[in-house]
Design an enzyme around this catalytic site. Structure first.
Site, mmCIF file in Angstrom:
data_model
loop_
_atom_site.group_PDB
_atom_site.id
_atom_site.type_symbol
_atom_site.label_atom_id
_atom_site.label_comp_id
_atom_site.label_asym_id
_atom_site.label_seq_id
_atom_site.Cartn_x
_atom_site.Cartn_y
_atom_site.Cartn_z
ATOM 1 C CB CYS A 100 -0.906 0.019 1.225
ATOM 2 S SG CYS A 100 -2.245 1.221 1.086
ATOM 3 C CB CYS A 102 -1.754 4.898 3.316
ATOM 4 S SG CYS A 102 -1.785 3.346 4.225
ATOM 5 C CB CYS A 110 -4.336 3.870 -0.165
ATOM 6 S SG CYS A 110 -4.808 3.719 1.570
ATOM 7 C CE LYS A 175 -7.981 -1.124 4.290
ATOM 8 N NZ LYS A 175 -6.579 -0.821 4.040
ATOM 9 C CE LYS A 228 -7.618 -3.398 7.523
ATOM 10 N NZ LYS A 228 -6.580 -2.695 6.871
HETATM 11 C C1 PBG Z 1 -3.189 0.283 4.817
HETATM 12 C C2 PBG Z 1 -3.733 -0.529 5.924
HETATM 13 C C3 PBG Z 1 -4.560 -0.140 6.990
HETATM 14 C C4 PBG Z 1 -4.708 -1.253 7.811
HETATM 15 C C5 PBG Z 1 -4.007 -2.293 7.209
HETATM 16 N N1 PBG Z 1 -3.435 -1.821 6.035
HETATM 17 C C6 PBG Z 1 -5.096 1.178 7.363
HETATM 18 C C7 PBG Z 1 -6.070 1.887 6.528
HETATM 19 O O1 PBG Z 1 -6.552 1.427 5.488
HETATM 20 O O2 PBG Z 1 -6.333 3.021 6.911
HETATM 21 C C8 PBG Z 1 -5.468 -1.301 9.110
HETATM 22 C C9 PBG Z 1 -5.087 -2.372 10.061
HETATM 23 C C10 PBG Z 1 -5.594 -2.198 11.445
HETATM 24 O O3 PBG Z 1 -6.387 -1.285 11.762
HETATM 25 O O4 PBG Z 1 -5.197 -3.004 12.286
HETATM 26 N N2 PBG Z 1 -4.060 0.732 3.870
#
Ligand code: PBG
Length: 304
Positions: A100, A102, A110, A175, A228
Site C-alpha cells: 500500500c 499510505c 493509499c 475492505k 476487513k
Molecule cells: C493500509 C492498511 C490499513 C490497515 C491495514 N493496512 C489502514 C487503513 O486502510 O487506513 C489497518 C489495520 C488495522 O487497523 O489493524 N491501507
C-alpha cells in the site's frame, strides 16, 4: 463435539518496521504492539515463530515520506531490509508484506493524488513496483491493502514478468472504510492529511457489494481473499466463505484489539476470555486465517 477450534496455525501476526537501530517503541493505543527497527523486529519474528505462529505481515514506517511514496518501492526501504533479515534468521517463517502507499506518502492516502483526489490507474504502477521489490527482497506472499480497482491484476502481471510467478497474492478484497483502523494509523503514522478513504474503501452498510469485490479480485488472480475488519463484519466473512472456494482471511484490526485491551485494563471485562471468544467467532464465521495482534497471547494459551 466442539465444532470450531483455534490453533496458532490460523494466525498471521502484524509487525511494524521502522528505521534506526535498537528501536522498540510501544504504540500507545495498542499496548503490547511496537514500532521496531530491523534488528528488533527480526528478534521479535523469531519469538513469533517459536510460539507456533507460521506467518507475519510487515508494515513499514519509513524515515522520509513524499508525494509519490517512493519509500514503498525502495530496494533499501525498511520493509525490504526487514524481509531480508527475517528470511535470513528465521527462514521457515512465512513473510507476507502489506502492499500500500499510505504508510509512505506525505499526504497519507493509499494512492497518488491529483487535484485533491486519489488517482486509481497511475497508482497501480507504483503498487506493482512495490510488490516486485518485496518479492525481490524475499517476501513469500504479498497483500495489497490499497483497494484501487485492478491492482491484483497489475501486481500479478508484474510479478509474473519479473520471475515471481510462484509468489501468491492475498488481497484485502472486502475492505471497509472503518473507524476501527484508528489505532493502526497511529502505529503506521498513516492518517490521511485531508479527506478520508471513502472514495476507495467500502461503505460499511454494503453486504452484497463485498461479494462483487471478492469475485473481481479472484478473477484478477487473488489466491487468498480477506475481509476487513472482522468483528463488525462476521456476516461478510460468512458470505464470502459460502460463495467462493479460496481460502478466506479476516483482519481482526487495531480498533478491535484496543477496545479489548482498554476494557481489560479497567477491569471491566475478562480480557483473555473475551479475546478467545472473539477469535473463535471469527473462525466460526468462516475465516481460515486470522490476522490479529492477539496472535502471540492467544497462542500461549492454546499451546498450554
Ligand atoms: C493500509 C492498511 C490499513 C490497515 C491495514 N493496512 C489502514 C487503513 O486502510 O487506513 C489497518 C489495520 C488495522 O487497523 O489493524 N491501507
Amino acid at each position: 463435539m466442539r465444532e470450531t477450534s483455534l490453533s496458532p496455525d490460523n494466525f498471521i501476526y502484524p509487525l511494524f518496521v521502522t528505521f534506526g537501530k535498537g528501536v522498540k517503541k510501544e504504540i500507545s493505543s495498542m499496548p503490547g504492539c511496537y514500532q521496531e527497527s530491523v534488528d528488533a523486529v527480526t528478534k521479535h519474528a523469531k519469538e513469533v515463530f517459536s510460539l507456533g505462529i507460521p506467518s507475519v505481515i510487515l508494515f513499514g514506517i519509513p524515515e522520509h515520506k513524499d508525494e509519490s511514496g517512493s519509500g514503498a518501492y525502495d530496494e533499501h526501504g525498511v520493509v525490504q531490509k526487514a524481509i531480508r533479515a527475517i528470511k535470513n534468521k528465521v527462514p521457515e517463517l512465512v513473510v507476507i508484506t502489506d502492499v500500500c502507499m499510505c504508510e509512505y506518502t506525505s499526504h497519507g492516502h493509499c494512492g497518488i493524488i491529483k487535484n485533491g483526489d486519489v488517482q486509481n490507474d497511475p497508482t497501480l504502477e507504483l503498487l506493482a513496483k512495490e510488490a516486485v521489490s518485496h518479492a525481490k527482497a524475499g517476501a513469500d506472499m504479498v497483500a495489497p491493502s490499497d483497494m484501487m480497482d485492478g491492482r491484483v491484476d497489475a501486481i500479478r502481471t508484474a510479478l509474473d514478468e519479473e520471475g515471481f510467478a510462484e509468489v501468491p497474492i492475498m488481497s484485502y478484497a472486502a475492505k471497509y472504510a472503518s473507524a476501527f483502523y484508528g489505532p493502526f494509523r497511529d502505529a503506521a503514522e498513516s492518517t490521511p492529511q485531508f479527506g478520508d478513504r471513502r472514495s476507495y474503501q467500502m461503505d460499511p452498510a454494503n453486504r452484497r457489494e463485498a461479494l462483487k469485490e471478492v469475485a473481481l479480485d479472484i478473477e484478477e488472480g487473488a489466491d487468498i481473499v480477506m475481509v476487513k475488519p472482522a468483528l463488525a463484519y462476521l456476516d461478510v466473512i460468512s458470505d464470502v466463505k459460502a460463495s467462493f472456494d479460496v481460502p478466506v482471511a479476516a483482519y481482526n484490526v487495531s480498533g478491535e484489539y484496543s477496545l479489548v485491551k482498554a476494557a481489560g485494563k479497567l477491569g471491566w471485562i475478562d480480557e483473555q476470555r473475551v479475546m478467545m471468544e472473539i477469535l473463535t467467532s471469527i473462525k466460526r464465521a468462516g475465516a481460515d486465517l486470522i490476522l490479529t495482534y492477539f496472535a502471540k497471547e492467544a497462542s500461549k494459551i492454546l499451546n498450554k
